[in-house]
Scaffold this motif. Structure first.
Motif, PDB file in Angstrom:
ATOM      1  N   LYS A 157      -4.989 -20.185  24.099  1.00 14.17           N
ATOM      2  CA  LYS A 157      -5.586 -21.197  24.968  1.00 14.17           C
ATOM      3  C   LYS A 157      -6.850 -21.783  24.331  1.00 14.17           C
ATOM      4  CE  LYS A 157      -7.101 -21.599  29.767  1.00 14.17           C
ATOM      5  NZ  LYS A 157      -7.304 -20.842  31.013  1.00 14.17           N
TER       6      LYS A 157
ATOM      7  N   ARG B 123      -7.519 -22.115  21.255  1.00 16.22           N
ATOM      8  CA  ARG B 123      -7.178 -22.909  20.067  1.00 16.22           C
ATOM      9  C   ARG B 123      -6.614 -24.281  20.457  1.00 16.22           C
ATOM     10  NH1 ARG B 123      -6.937 -20.752  15.240  1.00 16.22           N
ATOM     11  NH2 ARG B 123      -5.197 -22.068  14.612  1.00 16.22           N
ATOM     12  N   LYS B 124      -6.579 -24.568  21.753  1.00 20.40           N
ATOM     13  CA  LYS B 124      -6.058 -25.844  22.257  1.00 20.40           C
ATOM     14  C   LYS B 124      -4.591 -26.053  21.903  1.00 20.40           C
ATOM     15  CE  LYS B 124     -10.229 -27.154  23.573  1.00 20.40           C
ATOM     16  NZ  LYS B 124     -10.763 -26.311  24.575  1.00 20.40           N
TER      17      LYS B 124
ATOM     18  N   GLU C 240      -0.640 -26.005  22.921  1.00 18.43           N
ATOM     19  CA  GLU C 240       0.069 -26.320  24.155  1.00 18.43           C
ATOM     20  C   GLU C 240       0.794 -25.091  24.683  1.00 18.43           C
ATOM     21  OE1 GLU C 240       3.537 -29.199  26.015  1.00 18.43           O
ATOM     22  OE2 GLU C 240       2.870 -29.562  23.950  1.00 18.43           O
TER      23      GLU C 240
END
Length: 125
Positions: free
Chosen positions: A94, A96-97, A99
């Motif tokens: 999460k 680390r952005k 998806e």
């Protein structure tokens, strides 16, 4: 008689999985993304201009840009990465952005996508 893991082998196909090929659109970017994700140095050469063998413990992963097409991306996970702490793994992904496609399910696993849209899984071992 050919013995493998103490079981008689009736043919030359072993009951072992050697590696999983993941279709990626850009081999250099995929090598960096997967190595960053797994905390590995993005070392090692790209073979034949389209293959990268991710250094793994256990079953192997080969990133392959030659087999990439939108039709070939994994729509469901075909393997999972192990984790000894599923909550920390979830927060790491999460943060680390990346998806996420599920929350932590049954306190045991969650799914996410790589930059090419391949569905991947982390599972508590």
């Amino acid at each position: 008689m050919n013995l493998c893991l103490g079981v008689r082998n009736i043919n030359s196909i072993l009951n072992q999985i050697g590696t999983i090929f993941i279709p990626v659109s850009n081999i250099e970017k995929a090598r960096k993304w997967y190595c960053d994700l797994l905390g590995l140095a993005a070392a090692g050469e790209i073979l034949y201009g389209h293959l990268y063998i991710v250094p793994m413990n256990g079953m192997g992963i080969v990133l392959d840009s030659k087999i990439y097409s939108e039709e070939n991306i994994f729509k469901t996970p075909v393997f999972h990465f192990n984790s000894n702490n599923i909550e920390e793994a979830y927060e790491y992904i999460k943060g680390r952005k990346v998806e996420l496609t599920t929350e932590i399910m049954h306190n045991h696993w969650f799914n996410f996508k790589d930059p090419d849209g391949n569905h991947l899984m982390v599972c508590k071992c």
